[in-house]
Design a protein around this motif. Structure first.
Motif, mmCIF file in Angstrom:
data_model
loop_
_atom_site.group_PDB
_atom_site.id
_atom_site.type_symbol
_atom_site.label_atom_id
_atom_site.label_comp_id
_atom_site.label_asym_id
_atom_site.label_seq_id
_atom_site.Cartn_x
_atom_site.Cartn_y
_atom_site.Cartn_z
ATOM 1 N N THR A 16 35.131 63.253 -4.515
ATOM 2 C CA THR A 16 35.814 63.219 -3.229
ATOM 3 C C THR A 16 34.812 63.269 -2.080
ATOM 4 N N ALA A 17 33.677 63.936 -2.322
ATOM 5 C CA ALA A 17 32.695 64.121 -1.257
ATOM 6 C C ALA A 17 32.245 62.795 -0.653
ATOM 7 N N ILE A 18 32.031 61.788 -1.500
ATOM 8 C CA ILE A 18 31.511 60.533 -0.951
ATOM 9 C C ILE A 18 32.550 59.853 -0.068
ATOM 10 N N VAL A 19 33.835 59.949 -0.478
ATOM 11 C CA VAL A 19 34.892 59.384 0.368
ATOM 12 C C VAL A 19 34.926 60.144 1.685
ATOM 13 N N MET A 20 34.805 61.475 1.604
ATOM 14 C CA MET A 20 34.839 62.287 2.814
ATOM 15 C C MET A 20 33.747 61.855 3.796
ATOM 16 N N VAL A 21 32.542 61.669 3.254
ATOM 17 C CA VAL A 21 31.434 61.326 4.142
ATOM 18 C C VAL A 21 31.692 59.987 4.835
ATOM 19 N N ILE A 22 32.231 59.027 4.078
ATOM 20 C CA ILE A 22 32.530 57.725 4.691
ATOM 21 C C ILE A 22 33.607 57.886 5.758
ATOM 22 N N VAL A 23 34.634 58.707 5.457
ATOM 23 C CA VAL A 23 35.709 58.897 6.423
ATOM 24 C C VAL A 23 35.182 59.612 7.667
ATOM 25 N N VAL A 24 34.316 60.609 7.485
ATOM 26 C CA VAL A 24 33.783 61.322 8.650
ATOM 27 C C VAL A 24 33.028 60.361 9.554
ATOM 28 N N SER A 25 32.195 59.493 8.946
ATOM 29 C CA SER A 25 31.453 58.592 9.829
ATOM 30 C C SER A 25 32.386 57.587 10.480
ATOM 31 N N GLY A 26 33.507 57.282 9.809
ATOM 32 C CA GLY A 26 34.519 56.441 10.453
ATOM 33 C C GLY A 26 35.160 57.169 11.617
ATOM 34 N N LEU A 27 35.450 58.445 11.420
ATOM 35 C CA LEU A 27 36.074 59.244 12.473
ATOM 36 C C LEU A 27 35.160 59.341 13.692
ATOM 37 N N GLN A 28 33.862 59.472 13.421
ATOM 38 C CA GLN A 28 32.930 59.616 14.536
ATOM 39 C C GLN A 28 32.912 58.377 15.414
ATOM 40 N N ALA A 29 33.308 57.253 14.799
ATOM 41 C CA ALA A 29 33.302 56.017 15.570
ATOM 42 C C ALA A 29 34.521 55.924 16.504
ATOM 43 N N ILE A 30 35.552 56.738 16.240
ATOM 44 C CA ILE A 30 36.727 56.710 17.104
ATOM 45 C C ILE A 30 36.390 57.460 18.390
ATOM 46 N N SER A 31 36.651 56.810 19.539
ATOM 47 C CA SER A 31 36.229 57.454 20.778
ATOM 48 C C SER A 31 37.134 58.638 21.094
ATOM 49 N N HIS A 32 36.531 59.615 21.736
ATOM 50 C CA HIS A 32 37.277 60.819 22.073
ATOM 51 C C HIS A 32 38.394 60.527 23.047
ATOM 52 N N GLU A 33 38.172 59.537 23.931
ATOM 53 C CA GLU A 33 39.197 59.215 24.938
ATOM 54 C C GLU A 33 40.512 58.882 24.264
ATOM 55 N N VAL A 34 40.438 58.123 23.183
ATOM 56 C CA VAL A 34 41.670 57.696 22.517
ATOM 57 C C VAL A 34 42.437 58.908 22.022
#
Lengths: 296, 455
Positions: B333-351
């Protein structure tokens, strides 16, 4: 009209209301925060409890390992006997040495080959760059480990079968794509302007690279190298296929798994986990840099 | 970015390209070749007893044959160690005939009794063996070359003393006749490919020297009794592991994203499994599920069970599947988590702030804002996980011993390691590669569309 009336007539009540709303929001925020903590702790337990179990089995006497029911409290009695028993078993110390040799060769080879490629994809725009990146991604996704079977045939024909060096060649193929992508992202995080500035101040491109870029990327590359080490240390399928007498530690444990006792197995599992526990702690800040690249 | 077009980047990527060609592309081709190419399928028969002579025809391996004639033939010294080789040794000898003439020529080892050898063990002198039986020719012929078809240079009497000047090892060649496709084929073949029975006239073709396309290995793979269980178990594991893993990974990623106090601790703990060996994880979960393991210990201690249950037995396959399921979720699960976290970081805070401002609760934010924006990362993680799921191996061996519950990678290992069936193992490897390639094509398309949407 009525709105202005309200505002004018009841300023005190309005602020009262707002206070209550704020308080409620704060409460809700706290509850949410508490729930998030609970969840975080629950998931942490899910990850840590199995490690706890295996650690407490490995760090006790072999007799305790065989008792039933096992105590949930660990390390009673605390002893290195089980670990010693495992390490003194046949083939474990040579396996350990082989594992370290393979992992170090893999680390060096993989970093030396990947570093220039990582630099190229982060610093240059050239025809074929996207194709190269996509190919690397595709290789990264492939079950490279399965290629150990045809490689075994090739290695037998060439006469380098069953050696730590040929296994390291295979492991390098396994880790290379990841290393290229990670090193690429490490270079990409250093602005090229820094290099340019150094050149403006009279450095040659090579000097600029050595004096400015290298110190900045060194920690990232070190992290990537550590991860390469861990990948090679953990790899068991190719190691089992490509070695017979010169087994690495995981391959040795796997090949004797069915005939071995529980103390041996548990101590082996814990022993194989130790580098992961240490190294992931060291490189935890770089993990997203590394694996985040996969999705970009 | 350097925009100058030059050759430098190509030089920089060249080592990695060469390396991957050698250790990725080449073995991949090999895997596919090994699984469909039988390289000892046919034996080519020569018109004369020489590798340089014309090919008279070929016979498939296993054909029964008739041995018509035999003859020694010069052997490449590199081939000496080869198994199945039938050899004969010839001596170049010198001796005096009855009429006092010294002649020199070749005779087979069987005609000379060695009397003395030098320091290295090479024969130096000997005597001609007498022939047994009244009807036999009392004289022994010497040939100009180490072959019975060469010219006879002279004949020696039995018990003549001779000096041995040289010896050579020859491989036997057989003139054989066999039938292939209703047609009789006759020709010469070296002994290493032919097995001759004890009657010395019949035999069979043991292996060939020419290849042929074959579906034998793929058929052997599919007809293996472990194939379909392995195939379906692999798919089943994929289907039950991946959804749980994704839900858990997204929850973990959202927790990390909250920037809680101590989040670096949580990050470390969540990521630990990234570096843990697959085999170690299998053993850890074995420690939990084995009969006197932790699960039974806890249940019995709490009084919920009277006696420990044996989970990991052939009669309780579903428990093994559950154990593998938990172990894989724990591990990967850890590897999926890491990919998802870096995806989340790409979402701007404004949104996210905007969504918050408009009163979206957590569920709505996840459902309508975060998940749609995470879609590319999730797709990528999905394919990566799918391909990784095809490689599950050590966990299965640790939890089931590799027999009760089996998967494709384990079968490849069994065929290679236990059954020594490289070609069938390669067929498994090829199957896993093809399944992965199929996923990878989808994966690449998604990456491309992802890059396009990112501009």
């Amino acid at each position: 009209m009525s709105a202005t009336g309200n505002l004018a007539s009841a300023p005190v009540r309005a602020s009262d209301e707002m206070l209550r709303v704020r308080q409620r929001a704060l409460m809700r925020h706290r509850i949410n925060q508490g729930l998030v903590y609970l969840l975080a702790i629950a998931i942490s337990l899910w990850v840590l409890v199995p490690i706890w179990f295996i650690a407490s089995m490995a760090l006790t006497t072999p007799a305790t390992v065989r008792t039933f029911p096992k105590g949930v409290l660990p390390f009673i009695p605390f002893s290195f006997d089980t670990m010693q028993f495992f390490l003194n078993s046949q083939g474990i110390i040579p396996g350990l040495i082989n594992s370290i040799v393979v992992a170090i060769i893999t680390l060096v080879l993989s970093t030396i080959i990947a570093a220039p490629a990582g630099y190229a994809i982060s610093r240059y725009i050239f025809p074929g760059r996207d194709f190269y990146r996509l190919s690397i991604l595709a290789v990264r996704a492939f079950p490279v480990v399965i290629l150990a079977i045809p490689l075994a045939v090739v290695f037998i024909n060439v006469g380098i079968y069953d050696s730590v060096y040929s296994l390291a060649l295979m492991h390098t193929a396994l880790t290379l794509p990841t290393t290229v992508l990670v090193i690429g992202s490490v270079f990409a995080s250093i602005p090229y302007e820094l290099e340019e500035a150094a050149q403006v101040y009279g450095c040659t491109p090579l000097q600029a690279f050595r004096a400015v870029v290298l110190p900045l990327v060194a920690p990232g590359i070190a992290a990537s190298a550590i991860f390469t080490f861990v990948m090679s240390w953990n790899e068991v399928f190719a190691a089992s296929i490509l070695t017979v007498r010169n087994r690495t530690l995981p391959a040795q444990v796997l090949s004797t798994l069915n005939q071995s006792s529980e103390p041996y197995q548990f101590a082996g599992a814990f022993f194989m986990m130790i580098p992961a526990l240490i190294f992931i702690f060291i490189i935890r800040r770089y993990l997203f840099n590394m694996w985040g690249q996969i999705s970009k | 970015m350097k925009k100058r077009y030059n050759w430098t980047p190509y030089w920089l990527i060249l080592p990695s390209v060469i390396y991957l060609a050698l250790f990725f592309a080449w073995p991949m081709v090999q895997a596919l070749t090994l699984s469909v190419w039988d390289n000892t399928a046919r034996l080519r028969l020569h018109a004369e007893a020489s590798t340089r002579s014309a090919i008279a025809g070929s016979l498939p391996r296993g054909t029964p044959i008739e041995v018509l004639e035999r003859q020694g033939n010069v052997l490449d010294p590199d081939d000496l160690g080869q198994s199945n080789l039938r050899t004969e040794v010839w001596f170049r000898i010198r001796g005096e005939t009855v009429d006092g003439q010294v002649i020199e020529g070749w005779a087979p080892e069987t005609r000379v009794r060695v009397r003395s050898t030098d320091a290295t063990g090479a024969p130096t002198t000997g005597t001609i063996r007498p022939r047994i039986g009244a009807a036999a020719d009392p004289l022994t012929s010497l040939y100009s070359e180490p072959s019975i078809v060469s010219e006879v240079v002279g004949r020696l009497e039995a018990n003549t003393t001779v000096t041995i000047d040289e010896l050579t090892t020859l491989e036997l060649w057989y003139l054989i006749r066999g039938e292939s496709g209703g047609e009789a084929i006759e020709g010469w073949a070296p002994s290493r490919y032919v097995q001759v029975y004890s009657d010395n006239v019949s035999g069979r073709i043991d292996s060939g020297d020419a290849g042929e396309l074959t579906l034998r290995y793929i058929q052997a793979m599919i007809n293996d009794r472990f194939f379909w269980p392995a195939f379906w178990t692999t798919l089943l594991l994929m289907v039950i592991i991946i959804p749980v893993q994704f839900v858990l990974a997204i929850i973990m990623a959202l927790i990390i994203q909250q920037q809680l106090r101590g989040s670096s601790f949580f990050l470390y703990v969540f990521a630990i499994a990234l570096g843990v060996s697959e085999l170690a994880v299998g053993i850890v979960w074995y420690a939990i599920f084995t009969q006197n393991g932790y699960l039974n210990s806890i249940l019995v201690s709490l009084g919920w069970l009277a006696a420990p249950i044996p989970y990991l037995t052939a009669d309780t396959r579903y428990w093994i599947i559950i154990a593998i399921w938990l172990a894989e979720i724990w591990r990967a699960t850890a590897i999926v988590m890491v990919i998802v976290v870096s995806g989340l970081q790409a979402i701007s805070h404004e949104v996210l702030e905007a969504a918050d401002l408009f009163g979206a609760n957590l569920w709505k934010r996840v459902r309508y804002v975060i998940l749609p924006m995470l879609k590319p990362s999730l797709q990528v993680a999905l394919i990566l996980r799918t391909i990784l799921a095809l490689q599950v191996f050590a966990v299965v061996i640790a939890l089931s011993g590799g027999d009760v519950v089996t998967v494709l990678a384990n079968e490849a290992y069994r065929q290679y390691y236990t059954l020594r069936n490289v070609n069938v193992a390669a067929a498994y490897a090829g199957l896993i590669l093809l399944l992965s390639m199929f996923s990878a094509i989808i994966y690449l398309r998604m990456v491309r569309s992802h890059e396009e949407t990112q501009g």
